[in-house]
Write a protein that holds these residues in place. Structure first.
Motif, PDB file in Angstrom:
ATOM      1  N   THR A 193       2.439  -3.707  10.468  1.00 13.62           N
ATOM      2  CA  THR A 193       3.061  -3.248   9.219  1.00 13.62           C
ATOM      3  C   THR A 193       3.361  -1.373   9.424  1.00 13.62           C
ATOM      4  O   THR A 193       2.277  -1.018  10.398  1.00 13.62           O
ATOM      5  N   GLU A 201      10.397   0.704   4.486  1.00 11.58           N
ATOM      6  CA  GLU A 201      10.843  -0.601   4.991  1.00 11.58           C
ATOM      7  C   GLU A 201      12.110  -1.402   5.238  1.00 11.58           C
ATOM      8  O   GLU A 201      12.222  -1.406   4.314  1.00 11.58           O
ATOM      9  N   VAL A 258       3.241   1.516   7.317  1.00 17.47           N
ATOM     10  CA  VAL A 258       3.143   2.089   5.881  1.00 17.47           C
ATOM     11  C   VAL A 258       3.855   3.005   5.851  1.00 17.47           C
ATOM     12  O   VAL A 258       3.521   4.082   6.498  1.00 17.47           O
TER      13      VAL A 258
END
Length: 161
Positions: A49, A140, A51
């Protein structure tokens, strides 16, 4: 009246499994209703992931993060993207979490598979807006994410072991 919720291993295992199957590498479990003034959630996180560094500009957007399982790295940045502070957050470690005042740029990197954190901040939910995403870091899905994420993780190479 809503029903009580236990934060137990069954929930943790379910979130870790869902995070592993999620293309974003994370999965939220809300403990709040969207209209409630205090938003509380458990988040399953996988090392994949991303962030991105961000901040919350609303004066009521204090954010508290606590590691329930696994290991995360938190980076605190200045306005130009220089690291002001960093800390390994670990469920059974020296630091379990961080309390972030509004306006502080911060980013997370997942240092251990199947990590879980508890997050609390004022509602209502609103996506990160103008001036809240760090201008020096990719968003992202943009080119450069993998390289920037490797750099973020490298900030903990000596401290994560």
């Amino acid at each position: 009246m809503t029903r009580h919720s236990f934060l137990d291993q069954s929930l943790f295992n379910d979130l870790a499994e869902k995070a592993a199957g999620n293309p974003r590498g994370r999965q939220h479990h809300n403990l709040h209703q969207m209209e409630e003034p205090c938003h509380r959630m458990v988040v399953g996180l996988q090392p994949s992931t991303y962030v991105p560094p961000h901040r919350h500009l609303g004066s009521d957007k204090v954010e508290t993060l606590l590691v329930l399982k696994g290991t995360l790295g938190v980076l605190i940045f200045d306005e130009q993207g220089r690291v002001l502070d960093k800390r390994v957050l670990q469920a059974a470690g020296e630091s379990l979490g961080v309390d972030l005042p509004p306006g502080v740029f911060h980013g997370l990197v997942v240092l251990e598979a199947d990590s879980l954190m508890f997050e609390c901040k004022a509602g209502p939910y609103r996506p990160v807006g103008d001036g809240e995403l760090a201008p020096w870091a990719p968003r992202e899905g943009e080119p450069g994410v993998a390289e920037y994420q490797r750099w973020m993780r490298a900030q903990f190479d000596k401290t994560a072991g």
